[in-house]
Design a protein around this motif. Sequence first.
Motif, PDB file in Angstrom:
ATOM      1  N   ALA A  84      -2.853   2.167  69.504  1.00 56.84           N
ATOM      2  CA  ALA A  84      -1.987   3.351  69.352  1.00 56.84           C
ATOM      3  C   ALA A  84      -1.757   4.004  70.709  1.00 56.84           C
ATOM      4  O   ALA A  84      -0.612   4.287  71.093  1.00 56.84           O
ATOM      5  CB  ALA A  84      -2.614   4.342  68.372  1.00 56.84           C
ATOM      6  N   VAL A 133       7.787  14.245  63.127  1.00 58.09           N
ATOM      7  CA  VAL A 133       6.673  13.719  62.333  1.00 58.09           C
ATOM      8  C   VAL A 133       6.639  14.498  61.020  1.00 58.09           C
ATOM      9  O   VAL A 133       6.771  15.728  61.026  1.00 58.09           O
ATOM     10  CB  VAL A 133       5.324  13.895  63.069  1.00 58.09           C
ATOM     11  CG1 VAL A 133       4.186  13.243  62.272  1.00 58.09           C
ATOM     12  CG2 VAL A 133       5.375  13.308  64.481  1.00 58.09           C
ATOM     13  N   ARG A 155      -2.727  13.088  60.874  1.00 58.32           N
ATOM     14  CA  ARG A 155      -3.371  12.272  61.891  1.00 58.32           C
ATOM     15  C   ARG A 155      -2.430  11.995  63.075  1.00 58.32           C
ATOM     16  O   ARG A 155      -2.825  12.041  64.235  1.00 58.32           O
ATOM     17  CB  ARG A 155      -3.788  10.973  61.212  1.00 58.32           C
ATOM     18  CG  ARG A 155      -4.556  10.049  62.078  1.00 58.32           C
ATOM     19  CD  ARG A 155      -4.874   8.860  61.225  1.00 58.32           C
ATOM     20  NE  ARG A 155      -5.445   7.802  62.024  1.00 58.32           N
ATOM     21  CZ  ARG A 155      -6.313   6.947  61.544  1.00 58.32           C
ATOM     22  NH1 ARG A 155      -6.707   7.038  60.294  1.00 58.32           N
ATOM     23  NH2 ARG A 155      -6.778   6.000  62.313  1.00 58.32           N
TER      24      ARG A 155
HETATM   25  C1  LIG Z   1       0.978   5.989  63.681  1.00 61.13           C
HETATM   26  C2  LIG Z   1      -0.007   4.867  63.936  1.00 61.13           C
HETATM   27  C3  LIG Z   1       0.744   3.718  64.630  1.00 61.13           C
HETATM   28  C4  LIG Z   1      -1.119   5.375  64.870  1.00 61.13           C
HETATM   29  O1  LIG Z   1      -2.097   4.375  65.048  1.00 61.13           O
HETATM   30  P1  LIG Z   1      -3.644   4.657  64.747  1.00 61.13           P
HETATM   31  O2  LIG Z   1      -4.405   3.444  65.139  1.00 61.13           O
HETATM   32  O3  LIG Z   1      -3.775   5.177  63.373  1.00 61.13           O
HETATM   33  O4  LIG Z   1      -3.957   5.858  65.820  1.00 61.13           O
HETATM   34  P2  LIG Z   1      -5.278   6.711  65.986  1.00 61.13           P
HETATM   35  O5  LIG Z   1      -4.861   8.137  65.985  1.00 61.13           O
HETATM   36  O6  LIG Z   1      -6.354   6.276  65.029  1.00 61.13           O
HETATM   37  O7  LIG Z   1      -5.696   6.325  67.480  1.00 61.13           O
HETATM   38  C5  LIG Z   1      -6.372   5.084  67.803  1.00 61.13           C
HETATM   39  C6  LIG Z   1      -7.653   5.397  68.534  1.00 61.13           C
HETATM   40  O8  LIG Z   1      -7.354   6.153  69.711  1.00 61.13           O
HETATM   41  C7  LIG Z   1      -8.083   7.367  69.715  1.00 61.13           C
HETATM   42  N1  LIG Z   1      -7.242   8.403  70.332  1.00 61.13           N
HETATM   43  C8  LIG Z   1      -5.952   8.669  70.028  1.00 61.13           C
HETATM   44  N2  LIG Z   1      -5.491   9.646  70.823  1.00 61.13           N
HETATM   45  C9  LIG Z   1      -6.500   9.988  71.646  1.00 61.13           C
HETATM   46  C10 LIG Z   1      -6.642  10.929  72.700  1.00 61.13           C
HETATM   47  N3  LIG Z   1      -5.620  11.689  73.102  1.00 61.13           N
HETATM   48  N4  LIG Z   1      -7.834  11.032  73.315  1.00 61.13           N
HETATM   49  C11 LIG Z   1      -8.856  10.256  72.950  1.00 61.13           C
HETATM   50  N5  LIG Z   1      -8.787   9.324  71.973  1.00 61.13           N
HETATM   51  C12 LIG Z   1      -7.618   9.197  71.329  1.00 61.13           C
HETATM   52  C13 LIG Z   1      -8.355   7.663  68.258  1.00 61.13           C
HETATM   53  O9  LIG Z   1      -9.468   8.521  68.092  1.00 61.13           O
HETATM   54  C14 LIG Z   1      -8.629   6.255  67.745  1.00 61.13           C
HETATM   55  O10 LIG Z   1      -9.922   5.834  68.175  1.00 61.13           O
HETATM   56  P3  LIG Z   1     -11.150   5.645  67.127  1.00 61.13           P
HETATM   57  O11 LIG Z   1     -10.757   4.457  66.307  1.00 61.13           O
HETATM   58  O12 LIG Z   1     -12.297   5.430  68.000  1.00 61.13           O
HETATM   59  O13 LIG Z   1     -11.171   6.922  66.333  1.00 61.13           O
HETATM   60  C15 LIG Z   1      -0.650   4.348  62.609  1.00 61.13           C
HETATM   61  O14 LIG Z   1      -1.492   5.355  62.075  1.00 61.13           O
HETATM   62  C16 LIG Z   1       0.378   3.989  61.537  1.00 61.13           C
HETATM   63  O15 LIG Z   1       0.893   2.890  61.533  1.00 61.13           O
HETATM   64  N6  LIG Z   1       0.658   4.934  60.605  1.00 61.13           N
HETATM   65  C17 LIG Z   1       1.603   4.715  59.523  1.00 61.13           C
HETATM   66  C18 LIG Z   1       3.030   4.889  59.974  1.00 61.13           C
HETATM   67  C19 LIG Z   1       3.269   6.250  60.607  1.00 61.13           C
HETATM   68  O16 LIG Z   1       2.813   7.269  60.106  1.00 61.13           O
HETATM   69  N7  LIG Z   1       4.014   6.246  61.723  1.00 61.13           N
HETATM   70  C20 LIG Z   1       4.326   7.447  62.455  1.00 61.13           C
HETATM   71  C21 LIG Z   1       5.530   8.071  61.874  1.00 61.13           C
HETATM   72  S1  LIG Z   1       5.933   9.551  62.775  1.00 61.13           S
END
Ligand SMILES: CC(C)(COP(=O)(O)OP(=O)(O)OC[C@H]1O[C@@H](n2cnc3c(N)ncnc32)[C@H](O)[C@@H]1OP(=O)(O)O)[C@@H](O)C(=O)NCCC(=O)NCCS
Length: 173
Positions: free
Chosen positions: A102, A126, A132
């Motif tokens: 992500a 969003v 999240r």
């Molecule tokens: C949107 C999407 C792509 C994001 O991906 P994700 O893997 O869920 O993203 P996360 O927020 O869990 O971030 C991934 C990791 O980075 C970390 N992270 C993200 N931002 C961070 C930051 N600023 N600082 C530190 N860590 C961060 C998270 O804590 C997570 O780590 P962990 O697994 O150790 O907790 C995914 O959730 C998704 O496909 N969602 C469905 C579709 C959707 O809603 N799309 C967006 C439409 S607006």
Amino acid sequence: MNLDAKTIRMRLVEEDDAEFILALRLDENYGKYLSSTDASVSKQREWIRRYKQDEQAGIQYYFIIERQDGVRCGTVRVYDFRENSFCWGSWILNQDKTRYAAIESAFLIYRFGFEVLGFAQSHFEVMKDNQRVIAFHEKMGAEVVGEDEHNLYFTIQKAAVAESKKKLSSKIQ
Ligand SMILES: CC(C)(COP(=O)(O)OP(=O)(O)OC[C@H]1O[C@@H](n2cnc3c(N)ncnc32)[C@H](O)[C@@H]1OP(=O)(O)O)[C@@H](O)C(=O)NCCC(=O)NCCS
């Protein structure tokens, strides 16, 4: 255009990605915060064919997110180019994603929008119940600039992304 990060990379969507994209968008875990999608592979192929014309014209760019071993794990798209700002969305990562896919894909999209396309700002929306993802963008330095019944509207500056990238460098390099 090199869109490579530590554990993932991005390439432009091709017609043969239709099945993959459709499965992602129709999955109830991933698709619920996106605009609805017709459940037909041939319509999806047709959508991609029309999109490729936009890509040629520089109107929008749609990417497949792949792991470094080539396994597809998501999508992301940039569109709605304004004077100083680009929009991004259609952002999905599935169960094959890497832990920081992500963060890495967000930084790649910002690299593309700011460095390749030359914008100074990005905008996106969003859904309000997608907490999240809202938290993700706020941590990255995005600001809420508007809202309606269903959505929050954000902008983020190039400088804010650069600042976040410094802070997160230990995770993504
Ligand atoms: C949107 C999407 C792509 C994001 O991906 P994700 O893997 O869920 O993203 P996360 O927020 O869990 O971030 C991934 C990791 O980075 C970390 N992270 C993200 N931002 C961070 C930051 N600023 N600082 C530190 N860590 C961060 C998270 O804590 C997570 O780590 P962990 O697994 O150790 O907790 C995914 O959730 C998704 O496909 N969602 C469905 C579709 C959707 O809603 N799309 C967006 C439409 S607006």
